[in-house]
Design a protein around this motif. Sequence first.
Motif, PDB file in Angstrom:
ATOM      1  N   ALA A 246      63.647  15.142 -29.932  1.00 22.79           N
ATOM      2  CA  ALA A 246      65.082  14.911 -29.773  1.00 22.79           C
ATOM      3  C   ALA A 246      65.319  14.143 -28.471  1.00 22.79           C
ATOM      4  CB  ALA A 246      65.830  16.243 -29.772  1.00 22.79           C
ATOM      5  N   ASP A 247      66.580  14.060 -28.077  1.00 28.66           N
ATOM      6  CA  ASP A 247      66.916  13.445 -26.798  1.00 28.66           C
ATOM      7  C   ASP A 247      68.164  14.118 -26.245  1.00 28.66           C
ATOM      8  OD1 ASP A 247      69.223  12.233 -27.974  1.00 28.66           O
ATOM      9  OD2 ASP A 247      68.037  10.505 -28.590  1.00 28.66           O
ATOM     10  N   THR A 248      68.596  13.666 -25.081  1.00 32.84           N
ATOM     11  CA  THR A 248      69.720  14.335 -24.411  1.00 32.84           C
ATOM     12  C   THR A 248      71.080  13.974 -25.021  1.00 32.84           C
ATOM     13  OG1 THR A 248      69.655  12.578 -22.740  1.00 32.84           O
ATOM     14  CG2 THR A 248      68.532  14.652 -22.217  1.00 32.84           C
ATOM     15  N   GLU A 249      71.106  13.088 -26.002  1.00 35.24           N
ATOM     16  CA  GLU A 249      72.344  12.854 -26.753  1.00 35.24           C
ATOM     17  C   GLU A 249      72.430  13.794 -27.955  1.00 35.24           C
ATOM     18  OE1 GLU A 249      72.432   8.729 -27.755  1.00 35.24           O
ATOM     19  OE2 GLU A 249      72.898   8.079 -25.714  1.00 35.24           O
ATOM     20  N   MET A 250      71.287  14.359 -28.336  1.00 37.81           N
ATOM     21  CA  MET A 250      71.237  15.271 -29.481  1.00 37.81           C
ATOM     22  C   MET A 250      71.342  16.734 -29.059  1.00 37.81           C
ATOM     23  SD  MET A 250      68.092  13.400 -31.501  1.00 37.81           S
ATOM     24  CE  MET A 250      68.051  14.609 -32.832  1.00 37.81           C
ATOM     25  N   LEU A 251      70.873  17.042 -27.842  1.00 40.58           N
ATOM     26  CA  LEU A 251      70.875  18.412 -27.349  1.00 40.58           C
ATOM     27  C   LEU A 251      71.690  18.505 -26.070  1.00 40.58           C
ATOM     28  CD1 LEU A 251      67.065  19.168 -27.798  1.00 40.58           C
ATOM     29  CD2 LEU A 251      68.918  20.134 -29.172  1.00 40.58           C
ATOM     30  N   THR A 252      72.426  19.579 -25.905  1.00 39.26           N
ATOM     31  CA  THR A 252      73.203  19.771 -24.682  1.00 39.26           C
ATOM     32  C   THR A 252      72.295  20.291 -23.571  1.00 39.26           C
ATOM     33  OG1 THR A 252      73.765  22.082 -25.139  1.00 39.26           O
ATOM     34  CG2 THR A 252      75.212  20.375 -26.073  1.00 39.26           C
ATOM     35  N   GLU A 253      72.781  20.185 -22.342  1.00 41.31           N
ATOM     36  CA  GLU A 253      72.024  20.713 -21.209  1.00 41.31           C
ATOM     37  C   GLU A 253      71.814  22.218 -21.358  1.00 41.31           C
ATOM     38  OE1 GLU A 253      72.624  21.232 -16.405  1.00 41.31           O
ATOM     39  OE2 GLU A 253      73.224  19.323 -17.332  1.00 41.31           O
ATOM     40  N   LYS A 254      72.824  22.912 -21.835  1.00 39.97           N
ATOM     41  CA  LYS A 254      72.707  24.363 -22.028  1.00 39.97           C
ATOM     42  C   LYS A 254      71.597  24.695 -23.032  1.00 39.97           C
ATOM     43  CE  LYS A 254      75.476  28.435 -23.318  1.00 39.97           C
ATOM     44  NZ  LYS A 254      74.693  28.858 -24.499  1.00 39.97           N
ATOM     45  N   GLU A 255      71.540  23.954 -24.104  1.00 43.32           N
ATOM     46  CA  GLU A 255      70.498  24.187 -25.107  1.00 43.32           C
ATOM     47  C   GLU A 255      69.109  23.934 -24.527  1.00 43.32           C
ATOM     48  OE1 GLU A 255      72.681  23.144 -29.343  1.00 43.32           O
ATOM     49  OE2 GLU A 255      72.100  21.489 -28.020  1.00 43.32           O
ATOM     50  N   LEU A 256      68.986  22.899 -23.732  1.00 41.99           N
ATOM     51  CA  LEU A 256      67.693  22.565 -23.137  1.00 41.99           C
ATOM     52  C   LEU A 256      67.271  23.602 -22.105  1.00 41.99           C
ATOM     53  CD1 LEU A 256      68.149  18.709 -22.859  1.00 41.99           C
ATOM     54  CD2 LEU A 256      66.417  19.892 -24.232  1.00 41.99           C
ATOM     55  N   ILE A 257      68.223  24.105 -21.338  1.00 44.75           N
ATOM     56  CA  ILE A 257      67.907  25.160 -20.371  1.00 44.75           C
ATOM     57  C   ILE A 257      67.434  26.415 -21.091  1.00 44.75           C
ATOM     58  CG2 ILE A 257      68.907  26.741 -18.661  1.00 44.75           C
ATOM     59  CD1 ILE A 257      70.655  24.378 -17.716  1.00 44.75           C
ATOM     60  N   GLU A 258      68.053  26.744 -22.212  1.00 46.00           N
ATOM     61  CA  GLU A 258      67.632  27.907 -22.993  1.00 46.00           C
ATOM     62  C   GLU A 258      66.207  27.719 -23.527  1.00 46.00           C
ATOM     63  OE1 GLU A 258      70.693  28.233 -25.910  1.00 46.00           O
ATOM     64  OE2 GLU A 258      72.064  29.341 -24.578  1.00 46.00           O
ATOM     65  N   ILE A 259      65.873  26.511 -23.926  1.00 41.72           N
ATOM     66  CA  ILE A 259      64.503  26.215 -24.372  1.00 41.72           C
ATOM     67  C   ILE A 259      63.538  26.369 -23.210  1.00 41.72           C
ATOM     68  CG2 ILE A 259      62.971  24.374 -25.185  1.00 41.72           C
ATOM     69  CD1 ILE A 259      65.374  23.359 -26.869  1.00 41.72           C
ATOM     70  N   ALA A 260      63.928  25.870 -22.036  1.00 39.28           N
ATOM     71  CA  ALA A 260      63.077  25.988 -20.843  1.00 39.28           C
ATOM     72  C   ALA A 260      62.828  27.449 -20.504  1.00 39.28           C
ATOM     73  CB  ALA A 260      63.721  25.264 -19.661  1.00 39.28           C
ATOM     74  N   GLN A 261      63.865  28.267 -20.587  1.00 45.86           N
ATOM     75  CA  GLN A 261      63.726  29.699 -20.292  1.00 45.86           C
ATOM     76  C   GLN A 261      62.777  30.374 -21.284  1.00 45.86           C
ATOM     77  OE1 GLN A 261      67.922  30.622 -20.462  1.00 45.86           O
ATOM     78  NE2 GLN A 261      68.155  30.591 -18.224  1.00 45.86           N
ATOM     79  N   TYR A 262      62.855  29.992 -22.532  1.00 51.38           N
ATOM     80  CA  TYR A 262      61.963  30.549 -23.553  1.00 51.38           C
ATOM     81  C   TYR A 262      60.507  30.190 -23.263  1.00 51.38           C
ATOM     82  CZ  TYR A 262      59.762  31.253 -28.112  1.00 51.38           C
ATOM     83  OH  TYR A 262      58.920  31.655 -29.127  1.00 51.38           O
ATOM     84  N   ILE A 263      60.263  28.926 -22.931  1.00 49.28           N
ATOM     85  CA  ILE A 263      58.894  28.487 -22.643  1.00 49.28           C
ATOM     86  C   ILE A 263      58.363  29.177 -21.388  1.00 49.28           C
ATOM     87  CG2 ILE A 263      57.445  26.490 -22.073  1.00 49.28           C
ATOM     88  CD1 ILE A 263      59.437  24.775 -23.688  1.00 49.28           C
ATOM     89  N   TYR A 264      59.227  29.347 -20.413  1.00 49.62           N
ATOM     90  CA  TYR A 264      58.845  30.052 -19.185  1.00 49.62           C
ATOM     91  C   TYR A 264      58.358  31.463 -19.488  1.00 49.62           C
ATOM     92  CZ  TYR A 264      59.670  32.407 -14.656  1.00 49.62           C
ATOM     93  OH  TYR A 264      59.547  33.153 -13.505  1.00 49.62           O
ATOM     94  N   LYS A 265      59.081  32.184 -20.322  1.00 43.01           N
ATOM     95  CA  LYS A 265      58.676  33.547 -20.693  1.00 43.01           C
ATOM     96  C   LYS A 265      57.334  33.536 -21.406  1.00 43.01           C
ATOM     97  CE  LYS A 265      63.388  35.368 -21.036  1.00 43.01           C
ATOM     98  NZ  LYS A 265      64.436  35.884 -21.965  1.00 43.01           N
ATOM     99  N   LYS A 266      57.110  32.543 -22.254  1.00 49.12           N
ATOM    100  CA  LYS A 266      55.849  32.445 -22.984  1.00 49.12           C
ATOM    101  C   LYS A 266      54.687  32.123 -22.037  1.00 49.12           C
ATOM    102  CE  LYS A 266      57.141  33.336 -27.190  1.00 49.12           C
ATOM    103  NZ  LYS A 266      56.612  34.517 -27.920  1.00 49.12           N
ATOM    104  N   GLN A 267      54.952  31.338 -21.007  1.00 45.29           N
ATOM    105  CA  GLN A 267      53.899  31.039 -20.043  1.00 45.29           C
ATOM    106  C   GLN A 267      53.522  32.280 -19.242  1.00 45.29           C
ATOM    107  OE1 GLN A 267      54.639  28.039 -16.962  1.00 45.29           O
ATOM    108  NE2 GLN A 267      52.495  27.400 -17.098  1.00 45.29           N
ATOM    109  N   ILE A 268      54.514  33.061 -18.869  1.00 47.39           N
ATOM    110  CA  ILE A 268      54.234  34.334 -18.192  1.00 47.39           C
ATOM    111  C   ILE A 268      53.373  35.224 -19.087  1.00 47.39           C
ATOM    112  CG2 ILE A 268      55.257  36.475 -17.299  1.00 47.39           C
ATOM    113  CD1 ILE A 268      57.707  34.754 -16.488  1.00 47.39           C
ATOM    114  N   GLN A 269      53.677  35.243 -20.374  1.00 47.65           N
ATOM    115  CA  GLN A 269      52.892  36.053 -21.316  1.00 47.65           C
ATOM    116  C   GLN A 269      51.442  35.595 -21.380  1.00 47.65           C
ATOM    117  OE1 GLN A 269      54.827  36.166 -25.147  1.00 47.65           O
ATOM    118  NE2 GLN A 269      56.693  37.094 -24.336  1.00 47.65           N
TER     119      GLN A 269
END
Length: 348
Positions: A246-269
Motif C-alpha cells: 500500500a502507500d500513505t494515500e491508501m492508509l492513514t497515519e493512525k492505521e500505520l501506527i497501529e501496524i507498527a505497534q503490532y509488529i513491535y509486540k511480535k518482535q518482543i515475542q
Amino acid sequence: MLGLDIGGANTKAACVQTLENTIREVQVFTKYFPVWKNPEKLVEILQKLGEAAGGNFDGIGVTMTAELSDVYKTKRVGVEHILGCVKKVFSEVPIYVLTSDITLKTLKEALASPLQVAAANWAATGWLVAQYFENCIVLDVGSTSTSIIPIINGKIAVQGKNDLDKLICGELVYTGSLRTNLAAIVQTVPVRDNVATVSSELFALSGDIHLILGHINSEQYTCETADGKGVTCKEALTRLARLICADTEMLTEKELIEIAQYIYKKQIQQITTGLNQVYQHAKKTATTKIPIIITGLGKDFLAYKAAEQMIPQTVVIDLDKLLSDKVSLAVPAVGVALMSIKQGGEKK
C-alpha cells in the motif's frame, strides 16, 4: 588497549586505558560499514577508528561477526580477510583474537583455527558481565541480532559455541533494533478489521517501526534504509505502508501506527521465546536466582520489554548502572580490550 568488534554492518572500537589494574578511561567509537559492499575498504575503516582512538596502543584485541557476510565464500575466507586487514593496520603491536572457548589466541593461532574465532563476540560480552555477576543471563539487543548469554556459578554456560548451534538453543535470535526486515518478524498484520499477509520484499526495517513509535530518533537510525531515502517519521511511514503493498494515500497515519505497534509486540515475542528457552535451561544448574542483565542499542525498548515477561521470577538490571552508557553500545569491544589487558599481558 584497543578492542575491535568487527561486524558485517557496524565496526566498533573501544580504547581502554588502565594503570596498575585500574581502569582510567574508556572511549567508544562506532562506524557504520556494510562490509559486503566493499570488503577491501575495511583497512581504511580500521585506520580511521584507530586514529580516532588516539593511535597509540600497547595491543589490539579483536572479535568479529563480519565473516558471515555473503561477500565471503566461507567463514574461513572471511576470518582470513578480516584478520589480514587488522594486521595491515596494526602490524606494530601484539594482536589478540578472541575464541568461542573464551580465550585469546595470537594472530597465527587464530588463522590456524578460523572457526573458533568466527562470531565469538558474545564471549567478550559474557566475560565482562561475569566480572560482576555469579549468576545471570545477559540479553544484548543490537542493531541486527540479539545475543542471550547465560552465566552460571561464575562461568559462561552457553550451549552453543557457533551461530548455528545458538540459533537452535535460543542463544541467538536474529532480530534487532534497526536492520531486521519486517517480513522476518511477521507474516501477517491486522488492518481494518481484517488480516493482510505481508510482502517478502525488503520494503521496511525494524528501524522504521522504532522510529515511528519514538523508540529511536533519526540520529540513532544509523544504517541505510530499505529504499535508500531519509530517516524522518514520514519516510518511515511510507516504507511501512509498502509492507502490505500500500502507500500513505491508501492508509492513514493512525492505521500505520497501529501496524507498527503490532509488529513491535511480535518482535518482543521473538526475543522472549529465546530468552525463556535459555532461562529454563540455566535455572536447572544455577544455585541462586538469575537476574537478567540488559544491554545494547535496543536495551530499553526491546531487551527490557522481553525481560519484563520473566518478572517476578527474576529481576532486570540495566548494565548502564554498572558501566557507562557508552560502554553498553559496544560491550564486546570493551570486553575484548579488557580481556587482552588481563590475559594478553600474561602472554607476553
